[in-house]
Scaffold this active site. Structure first.
Site, short mmCIF file in Angstrom:
data_model
loop_
_atom_site.label_atom_id
_atom_site.label_comp_id
_atom_site.label_asym_id
_atom_site.label_seq_id
_atom_site.Cartn_x
_atom_site.Cartn_y
_atom_site.Cartn_z
N ASP A 1 0.83 -1.21 0.00
CA ASP A 1 0.00 0.00 0.00
C ASP A 1 0.87 1.26 0.00
O ASP A 1 1.86 1.34 0.73
CB ASP A 1 -0.87 -0.03 1.27
CG ASP A 1 -1.79 1.16 1.37
OD1 ASP A 1 -2.60 1.35 0.45
OD2 ASP A 1 -1.70 1.92 2.35
N GLU B 1 1.13 -0.68 -5.23
CA GLU B 1 0.02 0.27 -5.37
C GLU B 1 0.65 1.65 -5.44
O GLU B 1 0.84 2.35 -4.45
CB GLU B 1 -0.94 0.19 -4.18
CG GLU B 1 -2.22 0.98 -4.41
CD GLU B 1 -2.38 2.21 -3.54
OE1 GLU B 1 -3.32 2.99 -3.80
OE2 GLU B 1 -1.59 2.43 -2.61
#
Ligand code: GLC
Length: 650
Positions: free
Chosen positions: A295, A337
């Site tokens: 993330d 990401e």
């Protein structure tokens, strides 16, 4: 003369010094699995040098670097010892077939457990549904312990080793993982490693003044440094919080918080943070996770005088985690990401870094082409920006839990005659339904009054016109929306990479405005596409009269078709010249099989003439695999509005 690189030799020396100590510590257990230990040591020897080099780059200047090496090696061995036997078997299976994820057979889905099935225990009952859909890669959105109330949809983690009690327990997750694996479904989870919640034990200790844990975060006694940093930083959630620093009353210090004020950025200049997060990562790997979605990768290293995004050390950290994973849990893959400029997105993709990456550029440009009905920017960008390093691939998606940002390159736009600034404004107006004739029902996300920037929330179907069409009760508009949806789906499934379905989109989920009545999330319009609504017929797939049924079946058929076509496995994707501004075409090929895929972004029928077809290698009669129609030799190809054809030109 090239300068002598002392590092390989020192890496080896360090291992010779540290390993015997570690072997002594774990002697009892290691003796029980001599054969396995031997395999582990082989991996250690082949990965240690690069791990040493990365760690040295990051922490070599610190006086206790040798201690960092000792700690990390201890962690590697301990976590490997804790790794369940069935996962060690899986490691071997994946090592024998390391590129399994490039196969045309791989199809992904992503969901929020609480929204989809209330909890983990009940998710088990839905495995047949995933099988019916054809999924074999399942991403469960963050399900860890989080603060009550707003927790950024789970992205403020208070404990990486505990599941949010509303969702279940770690034991249930472990059981579920095994059940999924039995059915050939790989589990994907988030590794939220840029920040923890301010309730994480590390943050709590920091708040209580423990200097070791204060050093886990970026904290500042005065505004002096924050002000200097701030000059170059952008606000990620400008409507929620101005600036990247939050005052912590307990510590009486400013804390770096890139996202929400309750998400504290971890300080990776501290080797203890790297080691601690490596332990958390391996803990997750040992639960049976096969892919970790890394993330917010862009933000993990800060440098004064820069925007603190995509710093070289961010790559070094991920590579170091990659080496750690390769040693202990070689089946583990990383997905990056990075929702940043496309030049930066690609830099995270490498076998030694992230083997997978979201493809935010394709996603944004598919929506762009749908709005403009023209494909020049899509075509130009994909022609130049699609290739990924060997052994890596894209994860292609149309919608996910986040907003849509128009992350195309400004110069790419200018090169095809588009003014990037004006175009982004147009797209935002179009997708918020504020443009005459727009079919979209999107919701603005994070309007930044200083820059005029805004992003878009909304479900696939609502953005593609279905909500508007249903409101107007207009059958023809509904059909048009269905065709738009099928067009984007067709590209997601065929263009090269893993298609990732945002669960709910398989049955045409519309926007859900109930978030507006929930004070904890009312300011976060992304909840409009994080709906609790479920398709009641989900387990009863027999009611063929519904739109939901139709969407579901068309999705399944498309996935099935993909799985039959080796040409759709990872490999070259060659963008072709269609000679028509509304068409977007590409060739997918593998061994003998060659497929030409042409997509019409306009409502009106469009033609690709025989000359262009011929230049793409269309010779003789060819079959459209989507409907078995035959395109006769030498004929122009006429596509209906929003039609996608997959021509077998092998
Ligand atoms: C990622 C997530 C997003 C979250 C952010 C902060 O971008 O996708 O939902 O808000 O990270 O963790």
């Amino acid at each position: 003369m090239a300068e002598y690189d002392w590092r390989p030799e020192q890496a080896e020396k360090s291992l010779i010094r540290i390993l015997p100590e570690v072997e002594k510590t774990f002697a009892d257990k290691l003796g029980q699995e001599p054969h396995e230990w031997h395999k582990f040591k082989n991996r250690l020897h082949s990965e240690w040098e690069r791990l040493f080099i990365y760690l040295h780059q990051l922490y070599g200047w610190q006086y206790d670097f040798f201690h960092t090496l000792q700690r990390i090696l201890n962690t590697l061995v301990q976590c490997w010892l804790e790794r369940p036997a069935e996962l060690k078997l899986l490691d071997e299976k994946r090592e024998a077939d390391p590129y399994w994820f490039l196969s045309e057979k791989v199809v992904g889905g992503v969901l929020y457990v609480d929204l989809f099935s209330d909890n983990l225990a009940k998710l088990d009952d839905h495995i047949p549904y995933f099988k019916k859909l054809g999924l074999n890669y399942l991403h469960l959105m963050p399900l860890f312990a989080v603060p009550k109330g707003d927790n950024d949809g789970g992205y403020a983690v208070s404990d990486y080793r505990a599941i949010n009690p509303d969702i279940g327990t770690m034991e249930e997750l472990f059981k579920l993982t095994a059940a999924l694996r039995d059915q050939g479904i790989s589990l994907v989870l988030d590794f939220v490693f840029n920040h923890t919640s301010d309730e994480h034990i590390w943050a709590q200790k920091a708040k209580s003044g423990d200097p070791d844990f204060m050093a886990y975060y970026y904290t500042f006694a005065s505004r002096e440094l924050p002000d200097q940093f701030q000059k170059y930083l952008r606000d990620i959630f400008p409507t929620i919080k101005k600036g990247s620093f939050t005052w912590c009353q307990e510590m009486k210090r400013w804390v770096w918080t890139t996202f929400n004020s309750f998400q504290w950025d971890l300080n990776y200049t501290n080797p203890n943070v790297f080691c601690a997060m490596a332990e958390e990562m391996l803990f997750l790997a040992n639960q049976g996770v096969e892919v970790l979605r890394l993330d917010a990768v862009a933000f993990i290293w800060k440098r004064l005088g820069t925007n603190c995004e995509n710093q070289p050390e961010a790559h070094t950290i991920i590579r170091a985690f990659n080496a750690v994973a390769k040693i202990v849990a070689p089946c583990l893959l990383f997905k990056s990401e990075a929702i940043v400029h496309p030049d930066e997105v690609i830099r995270y993709i490498h076998p030694d870094e992230c083997q997978l990456s979201y493809n935010p550029l394709l996603m944004a440009l598919l929506w762009e082409a749908l709005a403009t009905r023209e494909t020049k920017l899509l075509e130009y960008s994909m022609r130049n920006r699609y290739p990924t390093p060997a052994g890596c691939t894209w994860v292609n998606f149309i919608r996910c839990h986040d907003d849509i940002g128009w992350t195309f390159d400004d110069q790419d736009a200018r090169n095809v005659g588009i003014d990037p600034v004006g175009h982004r404004k147009f797209l935002n107006k179009f997708y918020t339904g504020d443009y005459p004739g727009s079919f979209a029902k999107g919701v603005p996300f994070q309007f930044n009054a200083d820059t005029g920037d805004v992003r878009i929330s909304g479900t696939f179907s609502s953005l593609a016109g279905l909500e508007d069409a249903i409101l107007k009760q207009d059958g023809e508009l509904i059909e048009q929306a269905v065709r738009r949806i099928n067009l984007l789906r067709s590209i997601m499934v065929s263009i090269g990479g893993i298609p990732l379905l945002y669960i709910g989109d398989e049955w045409g989920m519309l926007n859900d405005y109930t978030y507006l009545t929930d004070p904890t999330i009312v300011n976060d319009s992304r909840w409009v596409h994080r709906s609790k609504k479920r398709w009641n017929a989900r387990e009863d797939l027999n009611d063929q009269d519904t739109l939901e049924w139709r969407f579901f079946h068309e999705m399944v058929e498309l996935f099935n078709l993909r799985k039959k076509l080796p040409a759709l496995q990872n490999g070259g994707m060659e963008v072709i010249h269609t000679g028509n501004p509304h068409l977007f075409g590409y060739i997918r090929a593998f061994n003998e099989q060659k497929i030409l895929i042409i997509n019409n972004f306009s409502e009106a029928p469009q033609k690709m003439d025989a000359v262009h077809l011929n230049a793409c290698g269309v010779k003789g009669d060819v079959i459209n695999l989507m409907n078995n129609d035959v395109l006769s030799s030498g004929k122009d190809l006429v596509l209906n509005g929003h039609q996608s054809v997959w021509l077998d030109i092998s």
